[in-house]
Design a protein around this motif. Structure first.
Motif, short mmCIF file in Angstrom:
data_model
loop_
_atom_site.label_atom_id
_atom_site.label_comp_id
_atom_site.label_asym_id
_atom_site.label_seq_id
_atom_site.Cartn_x
_atom_site.Cartn_y
_atom_site.Cartn_z
N GLU A 194 -5.14 -12.35 5.83
CA GLU A 194 -6.46 -11.94 5.36
C GLU A 194 -7.34 -13.18 5.20
O GLU A 194 -6.96 -14.14 4.55
N TYR B 33 -11.60 -10.42 6.90
CA TYR B 33 -11.09 -9.87 8.15
C TYR B 33 -9.57 -10.05 8.19
O TYR B 33 -9.06 -11.09 7.81
N GLY B 34 -8.91 -9.00 8.67
CA GLY B 34 -7.45 -8.96 8.53
C GLY B 34 -6.73 -8.51 9.78
O GLY B 34 -7.26 -7.73 10.57
N GLY C 152 -6.83 -4.83 14.04
CA GLY C 152 -7.59 -5.86 13.32
C GLY C 152 -8.92 -5.27 12.88
O GLY C 152 -9.41 -4.32 13.49
N PHE D 32 -14.50 -0.21 5.49
CA PHE D 32 -13.69 -0.74 4.41
C PHE D 32 -14.38 -0.46 3.07
O PHE D 32 -15.60 -0.64 2.97
N ARG E 109 0.86 -1.19 0.00
CA ARG E 109 0.00 0.00 0.00
C ARG E 109 0.90 1.24 0.00
O ARG E 109 1.74 1.41 0.88
N GLN F 150 -5.20 0.50 15.38
CA GLN F 150 -6.17 -0.47 14.83
C GLN F 150 -5.43 -1.76 14.53
O GLN F 150 -4.65 -1.83 13.59
N HIS G 259 -11.14 -14.60 4.05
CA HIS G 259 -12.26 -14.24 3.16
C HIS G 259 -13.28 -15.37 3.19
O HIS G 259 -12.91 -16.53 3.03
N HIS H 68 -14.94 -7.13 8.22
CA HIS H 68 -15.88 -6.40 7.36
C HIS H 68 -17.00 -7.32 6.87
O HIS H 68 -16.73 -8.45 6.44
N1 LIG Z 1 -0.05 0.20 5.95
C1 LIG Z 1 -0.30 -0.70 6.91
N2 LIG Z 1 0.71 -1.19 7.68
C2 LIG Z 1 0.46 -2.11 8.64
N3 LIG Z 1 -0.77 -2.61 8.92
C3 LIG Z 1 -1.79 -2.16 8.18
C4 LIG Z 1 -1.63 -1.19 7.15
N4 LIG Z 1 -2.85 -0.95 6.58
C5 LIG Z 1 -3.74 -1.73 7.24
N5 LIG Z 1 -3.11 -2.45 8.20
C6 LIG Z 1 -3.72 -3.41 9.11
O1 LIG Z 1 -4.37 -4.41 8.32
C7 LIG Z 1 -5.69 -4.60 8.82
C8 LIG Z 1 -6.60 -5.04 7.67
O2 LIG Z 1 -6.59 -4.04 6.67
S1 LIG Z 1 -7.96 -3.46 6.22
O3 LIG Z 1 -7.71 -2.59 5.13
O4 LIG Z 1 -8.60 -2.89 7.37
N6 LIG Z 1 -8.87 -4.72 5.77
C9 LIG Z 1 -8.64 -5.40 4.63
O5 LIG Z 1 -7.71 -5.17 3.90
C10 LIG Z 1 -9.67 -6.47 4.35
N7 LIG Z 1 -9.40 -7.06 3.06
C11 LIG Z 1 -9.66 -7.50 5.42
S2 LIG Z 1 -8.34 -8.53 5.21
C12 LIG Z 1 -6.07 -3.26 9.43
O6 LIG Z 1 -7.05 -3.44 10.44
C13 LIG Z 1 -4.76 -2.78 10.02
O7 LIG Z 1 -4.59 -3.32 11.32
#
Ligand SMILES: Nc1ncnc2c1ncn2[C@@H]1O[C@H](COS(=O)(=O)NC(=O)[C@@H](N)CS)[C@@H](O)[C@H]1O
Ligand SMILES: [Zn+2]
Length: 478
Positions: A163, A261-262, A229, A207, A143, A227, A165, A232
């Motif tokens: 992740e 959920y991630g 975890g 999300f 990202r 955050q 699903h 969604h």
């Molecule tokens: N740039 C980042 N660096 C570290 N952890 C991150 C980052 N972006 C998100 N996360 C973690 O990853 C978790 C899941 O990301 S998310 O965008 O919320 N959810 C998803 O991507 C969904 N597809 C569930 S897997 C977040 O709750 C957060 O704890």
């Protein structure tokens, strides 16, 4: 790699402490020449491995299958779900060439894998009998974060992205799966001795492409929440986009309902931040790469007997599945204590000539409890010593969280409370009121429908407009 020069900043200077302890405890090397990408040192990688072993065990134990999808996602698939694109278009990395050849379809490095997985779900799901799907993968995702990147907390390559699903016949079944995910996450964080707050994110924070988002937050020592975890409920947004349907009992084609959920390596950032102290890491026994370190007290006389006794004890403890080290370097004991305290080793055992004679050992847990234990049958004692230590970690973290949760009856009270932790306020749900609260507090509306033993389900007048409101958590965030 160990840098004994100078000393670790006090934990009260959390940002400096955090950066320094990642180096001194050999967790991460942040010198990799790409912003937001970091290198796992072997010791840190051990911490990651034990942490994710727990997470895998919980997922496997609740009917999930581990799998692996490709890293590269064709733009044609990635661009299918409008909200998802809007949410990720500024963060996604694109591969445009294979060698010198320009690709006819650019490929996204997965920021998360909905658009990699769901075209395949459409091929996998035919009838009701193919449901539910409950899969997960632990992969790296990418990202292009524009906010301040930090190791383990905000990465551009998320190296440990678990992740999950799922796909279900009905919306309610998917909602039940979100609840299952949240209880699995609560168990996981309990294994890490970390108390968490679960809440429903406001709609503007859910999300991209989800019906709603439930989030799990931990409170870090600097008073900001992390955050750690999310779960969604995706409704049928993605199944309509990717045409994932099954034939129901009446022969009708129905769109599946989905969840995802991630958890990322932020879980490790939380374990480091919540439990650490001025002498370094303090690791929950279940994830500590070294659970017991044995320090032979080498004197002139009986040096060999002491070394032999240390090795014999190591073998005995390892036979019970413990992760044990003997530190017989030519260093004075104090330097050894410093070294392993920095690395958060839960239990230290000293073996010297006096102990041999007395048939005892001196044990010290990382939080400072000292005890003399009988050498005979020692292996049988260790699990309860470690469990008691973990219990104290849990209690301390719980007390630290609850002491920083303040019920705030006004915006001014919320401003005060969010300087050091979490404010619980009544909010009517109106975005304009949320903006007013966020502006005044310089903090965020974390969520409503709050689940935490110490936060009631109060109802009352919104602290901005006076209309009926429900309890809502507000905090500064990472
Ligand atoms: N740039 C980042 N660096 C570290 N952890 C991150 C980052 N972006 C998100 N996360 C973690 O990853 C978790 C899941 O990301 S998310 O965008 O919320 N959810 C998803 O991507 C969904 N597809 C569930 S897997 C977040 O709750 C957060 O704890
Ligand atoms: Zn209001």
């Amino acid at each position: 790699m160990e840098d004994e020069s100078g000393s670790l900043p006090p934990k009260s200077d959390f940002s400096a402490w955090y950066n320094d302890v990642l180096w001194r405890a050999e967790i991460m090397d942040v010198r990799y020449p790409v912003k937001g990408l970091y290198v796992w040192f072997p010791f840190g990688f051990g911490l990651r491995r034990h942490t994710y072993t727990i997470l895998r065990g919980l997922l496997d134990g609740s009917g999930h299958d581990e799998t692996l999808f490709p890293l590269l996602i064709p733009k044609t698939e990635f661009m299918k779900e409008a909200e998802h694109i809007k949410g990720f278009e500024e963060e996604v990395y694109w591969v445009t060439h294979g060698g010198l050849t320009e690709l006819d379809v650019p490929l996204a490095l997965r920021p998360t894998s909905e658009t990699a997985m769901y075209p395949m779900f459409a091929l996998w799901v035919r009838s009701h009998a193919d449901l539910p799907i409950k899969i997960y993968q632990i992969v790296n995702t990418f990202r292009y974060e524009t906010k301040h990147t930090r190791p383990l907390i905000r990465l551009r390559e998320i190296t440990s992205f678990k992740e999950a699903h799922t796909a279900h016949a009905t919306w309610d079944e998917a909602a039940a799966q979100v609840e299952t995910a949240l209880s699995l996450y609560t168990q996981f964080y309990d294994d890490l001795c970390i108390p968490v707050i679960i809440s429903r994110r406001p709609d503007w924070d859910k999300f991209p492409g989800a019906d709603y988002t439930m989030a799990v937050d931990a409170l870090m020592p600097d008073g900001r929440t992390l955050q750690v975890g999310t779960a969604h409920h995706l409704g049928t947004h993605f199944s309509k986009t990717f045409n994932i349907t099954y034939e129901d009992a009446t022969g009708e084609q129905q769109f599946v309902s989905q969840t995802c959920y991630g958890i990322s390596e932020r879980c490790i950032a939380a374990a480091i931040g919540v439990h650490g102290d001025d002498r370094g890491l303090v690791l929950p026994p279940k994830v500590a790469p070294v659970q017991v370190v044995i320090i032979p007290i080498i004197m002139k006389k009986q040096a060999e007997e002491v070394r032999a006794a240390a090795e014999a004890l190591k073998a005995e403890l390892e036979a019970t599945g413990l992760r044990v080290k003997v530190d017989d370097r030519e260093l004075r004991p104090g330097a050894k204590y410093y070294h392993w305290e920095m690395r958060g080793v839960p239990l230290r055992i000293e073996v010297g000539p006096r102990d041999l004679a007395a048939g005892t050992v001196v044990a010290a847990t990382r939080d400072g409890e000292k005890m003399t234990l009988l050498r005979a049958g020692l292996a049988g004692e260790i699990p309860s010593v470690l469990a008691a230590f973990a219990g104290r970690l849990r209690e301390q973290a719980e007390a630290s969280l609850t002491s920083r949760i303040v019920q705030a009856e006004s915006v001014d009270a919320a401003v005060e409370a969010t300087k050091t932790g979490i404010a619980v306020v009544n909010w009517c749900g109106d975005e304009a009121c949320a903006e007013a609260i966020e502006k005044e507090t310089n903090a965020s509306v974390l969520g409503t429908e709050v689940r935490n033993a110490h936060i009631g389900k109060s109802e009352g007048a919104c602290i901005v407009c006076g209309r009926p409101g429900t309890s809502t958590v507000i905090a500064r965030t990472y």
